[in-house]
Design an enzyme around this catalytic site. Sequence first.
Site, short mmCIF file in Angstrom:
data_model
loop_
_atom_site.label_atom_id
_atom_site.label_comp_id
_atom_site.label_asym_id
_atom_site.label_seq_id
_atom_site.Cartn_x
_atom_site.Cartn_y
_atom_site.Cartn_z
N THR A 16 0.57 -1.42 0.24
CA THR A 16 0.40 0.45 0.26
C THR A 16 0.56 1.32 -0.05
OG1 THR A 16 -1.72 -1.40 0.99
CG2 THR A 16 -1.82 0.80 0.89
N ASP A 60 2.39 -7.48 -4.55
CA ASP A 60 1.07 -7.82 -3.38
C ASP A 60 1.64 -8.66 -1.60
OD1 ASP A 60 -1.06 -9.13 -1.02
OD2 ASP A 60 -2.31 -7.25 -2.45
N SER A 61 2.20 -8.56 -0.76
CA SER A 61 3.10 -8.81 0.37
C SER A 61 2.22 -10.04 0.42
CB SER A 61 2.81 -8.47 1.82
OG SER A 61 1.47 -8.41 2.36
N SER A 62 1.44 -10.09 -0.04
CA SER A 62 -0.06 -11.82 0.25
C SER A 62 0.91 -12.69 -0.45
CB SER A 62 -0.96 -11.86 0.06
OG SER A 62 -1.97 -10.72 1.14
N ASP A 93 0.64 -7.04 5.07
CA ASP A 93 -0.15 -7.95 6.25
C ASP A 93 0.97 -9.38 6.24
OD1 ASP A 93 -2.69 -6.39 5.79
OD2 ASP A 93 -2.90 -8.21 3.59
N THR A 279 1.93 -20.71 22.02
CA THR A 279 1.18 -20.08 22.21
C THR A 279 0.39 -19.54 21.26
OG1 THR A 279 0.03 -19.28 24.15
CG2 THR A 279 2.59 -18.10 23.85
N GLN A 280 -1.17 -19.84 21.61
CA GLN A 280 -1.96 -18.80 20.43
C GLN A 280 -2.49 -17.39 21.37
OE1 GLN A 280 -6.25 -20.84 20.47
NE2 GLN A 280 -4.62 -22.60 19.85
N CYS A 281 -1.39 -17.10 22.18
CA CYS A 281 -2.04 -16.27 23.14
C CYS A 281 -0.88 -15.29 22.61
CB CYS A 281 -1.46 -15.78 24.28
SG CYS A 281 -2.14 -17.25 25.68
#
Length: 343
Positions: A16, A60-62, A93, A279-281
């Site tokens: 962007t 695009d960074s994706s 992203d 961890t998901q946290c």
Amino acid sequence: MSKHISNILLIYTGGTIGMIKNPKTGALMAFDFDKLQKNIPELRLLEHKISTISFEEPIDSSNMNIRYYQKITKMIEDNYEDFDGFVVLHGSDTMSYSSSVISFMLENLSKPIIFTGSQLPIGDLRTDAKENLITSIQLAGLKENGKSVITEVGLYFEYKLYRANRTTKLNAEHFEAFDSYNYPPLAESGVHLNINYPYLKKVNRRKKLLVHQDLSDQILVLKIFPGIGKEVLAHILDTSHIKAIILETFGSGNANTEDWFIHLLKKAIKEGKYVVNVTQCIGGSVNMGHYETSQDLKKIGVISGKDITTEAAVAKLMYLLPKDLSPKVFKTIFETSLRGEMK
């Protein structure tokens, strides 16, 4: 040249930040970085000398992948002796992934590489791109006693410079898109640039830069959820070309304690796959064995990701997998901080 003036190389990959609106149609189009100072006259106020280089076809960074990581690293390696600092313009992203990978690819780094981008195009009236770009250049050019203050890969966004391999993108709407929950900012931009000196990476400037171009993509990220099915997990872990699995577990590294779950992971490890526990946290650390629900993971040889981010875990595995390491050495090295990515 004054010892305070730096040669800065801007590397534009896409994203962007490199877009401007066509005033007639309103459509976004790629920005010509050869005309950087014409479009951003504020850059003339900077004391540093700025050069630019760009991907032939910005992406695009994706769509970022190993080939592009190697391309960015080659651009830095080819220009390393001629510039004091580098600013990589990149889509937000996947910026945490890319900047983390680059941090592992460049060993003995003694110059700043600052990743930045924006939430709004550079030509937009309310854009955050100009401040992010200008301050990133200032940080990349910052010297004391003729030497760079920042000597690592950083990520600058909305008034804060972070250690890149500690960051995660948290917000797609706000200008404060990134955070680093487990490590303080390296610098903050306000009326003054405030550098958090105790948290900067210390380097041996006499060591020569080593570039690691070999990376592996034989990695899977698996988010554990309550009720995950035995057949699904068995099928995933049985995929032959996967060499490493990142398990995103609950809390401080906890997961299912049922026999089938532990058996499947143990089987994968015996087959030579590496299993890493993160961890998901957003913040906090894996502490295997602290609760009963993670004791079995520790016993079967699951690797502790400690307080590493998923992005940095992916990057570290990409970097380590091509190296000829025994499982024991691999585990020891992964659980050791190499670029300041974990405690």
